[in-house]
Structure formats: C-alpha cells, structure tokens
Scaffold this active site. Structure first.
Site, mmCIF file in Angstrom:
data_model
loop_
_atom_site.group_PDB
_atom_site.id
_atom_site.type_symbol
_atom_site.label_atom_id
_atom_site.label_comp_id
_atom_site.label_asym_id
_atom_site.label_seq_id
_atom_site.Cartn_x
_atom_site.Cartn_y
_atom_site.Cartn_z
ATOM 1 N N ARG A 160 0.824 -1.059 -0.189
ATOM 2 C CA ARG A 160 0.074 0.067 -0.097
ATOM 3 C C ARG A 160 1.044 1.212 0.087
ATOM 4 O O ARG A 160 0.610 2.226 -0.798
ATOM 5 C CB ARG A 160 -0.988 0.058 1.295
ATOM 6 C CG ARG A 160 -1.890 1.047 1.226
ATOM 7 C CD ARG A 160 -3.022 0.882 0.091
ATOM 8 N NE ARG A 160 -2.605 1.469 -1.139
ATOM 9 C CZ ARG A 160 -3.447 0.996 -2.322
ATOM 10 N NH1 ARG A 160 -3.953 -0.015 -2.299
ATOM 11 N NH2 ARG A 160 -2.906 1.805 -3.386
ATOM 12 N N LYS A 177 3.535 24.612 -1.734
ATOM 13 C CA LYS A 177 2.197 24.359 -1.284
ATOM 14 C C LYS A 177 2.295 22.740 -1.420
ATOM 15 O O LYS A 177 1.663 22.382 -2.331
ATOM 16 C CB LYS A 177 1.207 25.130 -2.034
ATOM 17 C CG LYS A 177 0.935 26.346 -1.529
ATOM 18 C CD LYS A 177 0.095 27.195 -2.227
ATOM 19 C CE LYS A 177 0.059 28.737 -2.133
ATOM 20 N NZ LYS A 177 -0.913 29.394 -2.826
ATOM 21 N N LYS A 184 8.388 38.281 0.291
ATOM 22 C CA LYS A 184 7.125 38.301 0.303
ATOM 23 C C LYS A 184 6.309 39.490 0.779
ATOM 24 O O LYS A 184 7.190 40.485 1.265
ATOM 25 C CB LYS A 184 6.641 37.102 0.919
ATOM 26 C CG LYS A 184 7.342 35.903 0.234
ATOM 27 C CD LYS A 184 6.553 34.525 1.088
ATOM 28 C CE LYS A 184 5.173 34.147 0.605
ATOM 29 N NZ LYS A 184 5.058 33.998 -0.805
ATOM 30 N N GLU A 187 8.130 39.527 -4.241
ATOM 31 C CA GLU A 187 6.634 39.205 -4.545
ATOM 32 C C GLU A 187 6.013 40.550 -4.583
ATOM 33 O O GLU A 187 6.133 41.256 -3.540
ATOM 34 C CB GLU A 187 6.210 38.196 -3.471
ATOM 35 C CG GLU A 187 4.456 38.032 -3.812
ATOM 36 C CD GLU A 187 3.912 37.135 -2.680
ATOM 37 O OE1 GLU A 187 3.902 35.935 -2.762
ATOM 38 O OE2 GLU A 187 3.434 37.958 -1.592
ATOM 39 N N ASP A 200 2.094 38.380 -8.200
ATOM 40 C CA ASP A 200 1.325 37.607 -7.532
ATOM 41 C C ASP A 200 -0.267 37.936 -7.696
ATOM 42 O O ASP A 200 -0.616 39.124 -7.526
ATOM 43 C CB ASP A 200 1.756 37.534 -6.017
ATOM 44 C CG ASP A 200 0.907 36.791 -5.213
ATOM 45 O OD1 ASP A 200 0.978 35.514 -5.688
ATOM 46 O OD2 ASP A 200 0.368 37.006 -4.222
#
Length: 279
Positions: free
Chosen positions: A90, A127, A159, A189, A210
């Site tokens: 599995r 992500k 960011k 960003e 973005d």
C-alpha cells in the site's frame, strides 16, 4: 529518503501485519506485478526500487520514471517473500500513484503552456503535503516542470508580509542583498505594477507577479521593456493559475508560471499490485 519510507510503512501497517501473519507462511515467496489501470505519466519507480530493495525484494522495471503509460501496462515485477511484498504494497502504490498523478498533470499543463510560449517554465510551489515535499517536487520534475524552492534558504524571497513589515520594496531588497551571499538569487513578490518596476530597479533577480490578471501582467511586461528593465529580471506569475487559464498566462511573456494546483489538485493515477505466482 529510505528512513522516511520506512516510517510511512510503519504508519500504514504498525509494527506487524496481523492479517498476513495469520494467513501467510513467512518463508513463502511469490512474484507480483504492478499494473497501470489508466493512462498517465509514470513517476515513483525509482522510489519503489529503493523501497523493495531495502526489504530484500528483487525488482524488474518494465517502465521508468517519465514514461507515458497506458491502461493495462505492466510497470514492475517483484519477487520475494509474500509477507514483505504485502507489507509494503500500500505504501509503495500510494507513493507511485500520487507521484504519477502530479507528473501527469504537470506534463499536461506544460504541454498546454508551451503551445503559447516555447520557453515558459511550469514550476511547483512550496504548497506541498507535509512529509511528502521531496516526492511531490520530484514528480513535478519528472513531468517536465521546475521544482522551485525546496527550503527557505534556497532563494531569498521577499514576500508581501516582509514588505508590510519593512515598509518599502527598495529597502527590503537592499537589506537582503547586504545579508545574503552573492550566490543567492533575490526574488520579490509584488502585487502592483508600480512595485514590479521598483523591484526591478532595485536589483531583484526575479519578480513574482502575484494574483494578477493576464492583462495587468502584459502591462507590466510592456512597461519593463519600455524602461529597459525586462532583460534584467526573471518574471514569474503565480496565484489563481489553473489548466483552464494557462493559455492566457503563458501568452503574457512571463518566464515562469508557478502553480500550487499541480501538487494540490493532482488526481492519483490508478495502479494495482497483482500476485501471479508462488515460488
């Protein structure tokens, strides 16, 4: 990597497989095939090989990472103790199915994008599923995509929250340049055309556009060209980009399209393991 796989197997079956213990002689050996139940791009074969060899199982690879597979294709043949094959079945299939799904989706999105821009890269984001980042990004690579950052120290990415604290794009780029080695690219960003121009003028290597519409991105590309800045930066588009709109973003002239979609929304490719003989 093998330690991660061993822990996954332990989570799947505990310390022992009580069903197999009850039914299967520990010394029985068998042959088994891994079969594809649908079409796709195969990934996870090298991972499976590491896994089975760690358990003393012999393996024949009929297909390899990156191969296009069809329904009914035989991918692997395994030979070893039935107890061990059933124990890892599995976990091995889960990883291969997950990785193949990501590779398949990446290849499909890249093919669509390349019809509109011959050089654009399709990249993963961070992500990813906790504990599975390496496997998922490796699947993106197998599908023809770019892995982007694995860790926070792979690239200096400024960011929106960094800029909110520092208060100024130019100042943020200046501080990072003073802090990191010249070997590290600096990415910023931005969320507006004005900040995109400022980041390029401040010396950013990569400007991440973005959550912008294709129309706004085209405007930024044109403005950077007008100012003689376009060739000084890599332009990356991200946010809200999916297979159904990839054509518009690929047509804008950006260099990279990064998509959480290719890791977050990929459907596993259906694979099965079939024991066909005892030895």
């Amino acid at each position: 990597m093998i330690d991660v796989i061993r822990e996954m197997i332990r989570e799947d079956v505990g310390f022992e497989d009580i069903t197999t213990d009850a039914l299967i002689d520990r010394d029985m050996t068998v042959k088994a095939d891994v079969i594809s139940r649908e079409d796709g791009v195969l990934a996870g074969v090298d991972v499976a090989e590491v896994m089975v060899l760690d358990f003393g199982i012999e393996i024949i690879k009929w297909k390899h990472d990156g191969d296009t597979i069809k329904e009914g294709d035989r991918i692997l043949t395994l030979e070893g103790r039935a107890y061990d094959i059933l124990k890892i079945e599995r976990t091995m299939l889960n990883l291969m199915m997950r990785m193949s799904g990501i590779a398949t989706l990446t290849a499909r999105v890249l093919s669509s994008a390349r019809r509109y821009s011959g050089k654009v890269r399709i990249a993963a984001t961070r992500k990813t599923t906790p504990g599975l980042q390496w496997f998922e990004k490796q699947a993106v690579k197998i599908g023809g995509g770019d892995t982007h950052r694995f860790r926070l120290d792979d690239c200096a990415m400024i960011k929106d929250n960094h800029i909110a604290i520092v208060g100024d794009v130019e100042e943020a780029v200046k501080r990072v340049r003073e802090h990191v080695s010249f070997t590290k690219k600096v990415e910023v960003e931005v969320e507006s055309p004005e900040d995109a121009v400022t980041a390029a003028e401040a010396g950013a290597d990569i400007v991440l556009l973005d959550n912008m519409s294709p129309e706004v991105i085209e405007h930024i590309v044109g403005e950077l060209k007008r100012r003689g800045l376009r060739d000084r930066v890599i332009l990356e588009a991200s946010g809200g980009i999916k297979p159904e709109n990839i054509d518009r973003y690929a047509s804008t002239g950006v260099d990279v399209i990064s998509m959480g979609f290719i890791t977050n929304s990929a459907q596993p490719v259906d694979l099965s393991l079939e024991i066909r003989a005892s030895t």
